[in-house]
Design an enzyme around this catalytic site. Structure first.
Site, PDB file in Angstrom:
ATOM      1  N   LYS A   1       0.602  -1.101  -0.149  1.00 19.96           N
ATOM      2  CA  LYS A   1       0.069   0.032  -0.331  1.00 19.96           C
ATOM      3  C   LYS A   1       0.903   1.550   0.433  1.00 19.96           C
ATOM      4  CE  LYS A   1      -3.443   2.166   2.459  1.00 19.96           C
ATOM      5  NZ  LYS A   1      -4.505   2.174   3.825  1.00 19.96           N
TER       6      LYS A   1
ATOM      7  N   SER B   1      -9.396   1.793   2.935  1.00 20.91           N
ATOM      8  CA  SER B   1      -8.692   2.521   1.565  1.00 20.91           C
ATOM      9  C   SER B   1      -7.943   1.859   1.209  1.00 20.91           C
ATOM     10  CB  SER B   1      -7.562   3.444   2.627  1.00 20.91           C
ATOM     11  OG  SER B   1      -7.209   3.609   3.417  1.00 20.91           O
TER      12      SER B   1
ATOM     13  N   SER C   1      -9.725  -0.053   7.019  1.00 19.93           N
ATOM     14  CA  SER C   1      -9.020  -0.150   5.662  1.00 19.93           C
ATOM     15  C   SER C   1      -8.622  -1.877   5.347  1.00 19.93           C
ATOM     16  CB  SER C   1      -8.088   1.213   5.393  1.00 19.93           C
ATOM     17  OG  SER C   1      -8.600   2.651   5.196  1.00 19.93           O
TER      18      SER C   1
HETATM   19  N1  GLN Z   1     -12.831   5.097   6.656  1.00 22.59           N
HETATM   20  C1  GLN Z   1     -12.438   5.319   7.350  1.00 22.59           C
HETATM   21  C2  GLN Z   1     -12.204   6.495   7.809  1.00 22.59           C
HETATM   22  O1  GLN Z   1     -11.754   7.011   6.561  1.00 22.59           O
HETATM   23  C3  GLN Z   1     -11.088   4.450   7.978  1.00 22.59           C
HETATM   24  C4  GLN Z   1     -10.415   4.108   7.017  1.00 22.59           C
HETATM   25  C5  GLN Z   1      -8.987   3.370   7.910  1.00 22.59           C
HETATM   26  O2  GLN Z   1      -8.680   2.886   7.892  1.00 22.59           O
HETATM   27  N2  GLN Z   1      -8.133   3.668   7.299  1.00 22.59           N
HETATM   28  O3  GLN Z   1     -11.366   7.080   8.212  1.00 22.59           O
END
Ligand code: GLN
Length: 482
Positions: A80, A155, A179
């Site tokens: 990532k 994400s 994410s």
């Molecule tokens: N969707 C959540 C956020 O936007 C989690 C994202 C994540 O785990 N990085 O904060």
């Protein structure tokens, strides 16, 4: 060679025995990536990866002893783009970091290299990990390999889609509020968010550092366990990493107990099931009944503070983000302009241009929640809620060995469907953020398909109880093999 079906473990064995040519394997992966329209990767590492692959083949032919012990020898892995990689562009899917090439490797990357893994490239994601659909990326959205009109989740959407499409065998993601698990669920793969403090965060570009962990993504549970074993290497450079005593060694791979889930007590928190779509609900109940058939028992139970988790999470995450992202000033990393007359003008111009809309929204909201007069009302209150939620998990996980629940309230949605309404995207995280607030480990595994779209089942364990959820997940996976 049909590489798509091979697991990481089969690849390692094949390379060691000489049955697989690492160079052919890696070129096959790049061929697939180059033909693909999914947009899984932001940056490829082709030349270096092929060079490494040839090195693996040569050393194998020379029967180099040292090589033969490497746990991930020749395995293609996607990283990532929130994780720093020496000499490979690392953008966090933001314009502000375009062209930034870190001078060092994150600890997890050092560990992967030590064990012989081959880095294929850096995967697409929501900008600075903020999102659940990989649509906020400056580099365009990633498409779901099961249905290209849908999101892969986020994400870590690029990492999940790459595995599902055979554009990588393993991947690393990072999980602040879901994410890793959300895209794993939407793409039909396995993703594990480790206990907070198990895996070093050194070299992970921070979004909300009290919540996030780097974790493994794979096509099957055993591969994810193997990858977790490699990345949970000790690191003096991350003071939040917990020093485990020897009797809690992290060799997850070898600890699978043959008795499976016999006698396992599973808690099913009602609040996590209420409100999910009917197809997800029935898939998850089917999975729970399968556990029962395998010898486990379950009980429905209630966790009354869960309804505050989402609000507390977003206040804490945005507050931390507003502070963490202050370092992007156009002077030290990435995007740069000729200096304006004064520093404030340069700073505003770069940040105005370099950050996307969602990132700006969160910096503003987070700054607000931390400001004098509101700090007590929002941030401090959210921290108190967090403590209550953490205690609630502690109590539940004394009573039950694991909790089982849906990862996402629905299957992958259409591209563009939610991005215009940020709140509707935040709501999608309702079942994943509580584990980050509590710091407990959680794995998402595929449990069904609905109209060709995967449904994810989430198994949650006590802090540093990765072993139990991995064992349960393996037992489930074994039982679904034809
Ligand atoms: N969707 C959540 C956020 O936007 C989690 C994202 C994540 O785990 N990085 O904060």
């Amino acid at each position: 060679m049909k590489m798509k079906r091979l697991t990481a473990m089969e690849i390692v064995d094949g390379i060691k025995s000489g049955a697989i040519s690492c160079e052919e394997l890696i070129s096959g992966i790049y061929e697939r990536i180059e033909r693909s329209e999914l947009n899984c990767y932001i940056t490829l590492n082709k030349e270096e990866a092929l060079r490494k692959a040839r090195e693996v083949d040569n050393n194998r032919d020379k029967d180099e002893e040292e090589y033969m012990h490497k746990k991930l020898l020749g395995v293609p892995i996607a990283i990532k783009d929130s994780i720093s990689t020496k000499n490979i562009q690392t953008t966090c899917a933001s314009k502000i970091l375009e062209g930034y090439i870190p001078p060092y490797d994150a600890t997890v990357i050092e560990a992967l290299k030590r064990e012989g893994a081959i880095i294929i490239g850096k995967t697409n994601m929501d900008e600075f990990c903020m999102g659940s659909s990989t649509e906020t990326s400056y580099y365009g959205p990633t498409l779901n390999p099961h249905d290209r009109s849908r999101v892969p989740g986020g994400s870590s959407g690029g990492s999940a889609a790459a595995i599902a499409a055979g554009e990588a065998v393993l991947a690393l993601g990072s999980d602040t509020g879901g994410s890793i698990r959300c895209p794993a669920s939407f793409c039909g793969i396995v993703g594990l968010k480790p206990t907070y403090g198990l895996v070093s965060r050194y070299g992970l570009i921070a979004y909300a550092n009290s919540l996030e962990q780097i974790g493994p993504m794979a096509s099957n549970v055993r591969d994810a366990a193997l990858l977790l074993e490699v990345i949970s290497a000790k690191d003096e450079r991350d003071s939040t990493q917990v020093k485990l005593s020897n009797n809690r060694a992290t060799n997850y791979q070898y600890r699978y107990v043959e008795e499976g889930v016999k006698g396992l007590r599973i808690g099913v928190p009602r609040e996590f099931i209420e409100g999910v779509s009917p197809e997800v609900e029935s898939a998850v109940w089917n999975a729970i009944h399968r556990f029962e058939e395998l010898g486990a028992s379950y009980e429905e139970m209630s966790m009354k503070y869960l309804k505050y988790a989402l609000a507390a999470y977003y206040i804490i995450a945005m507050s931390e983000a507003s502070s963490n992202l202050a370092r992007f000033d156009g002077l030290r990393y990435g995007l740069r302009h000729a200096q304006d007359a004064d520093w404030h003008t340069t700073f505003s111009r770069i940040r105005g241009e370099g950050f996307g809309e969602e990132v700006k929204r969160r910096i503003i909201l987070g700054t607000y929640a931390l400001s004098v007069g509101y700090y007590g009302r929002y941030y401090l209150k959210a921290l108190k809620v967090r403590t209550l939620i953490r205690r609630e998990f502690d109590t539940a996980l004394k009573r039950y060995d694991i909790l089982a629940l849906p990862t996402m309230p629905f299957v992958a949605f259409k591209l563009g469907e939610r991005i215009k309404d940020p709140l509707s995207l935040y709501l999608a995280d309702v079942n994943t953020v509580p584990m980050n607030l509590a710091g407990v480990p959680s794995i998402s595994i595929p449990c069904a398909f609905y109209n060709g779209l995967p449904v994810g089942l989430q198994l949650v364990g006590e802090q540093f109880g990765e072993e139990k959820i991995i064992n349960a997940a393996i037992a489930y996976e074994e039982s679904s093999k034809p």
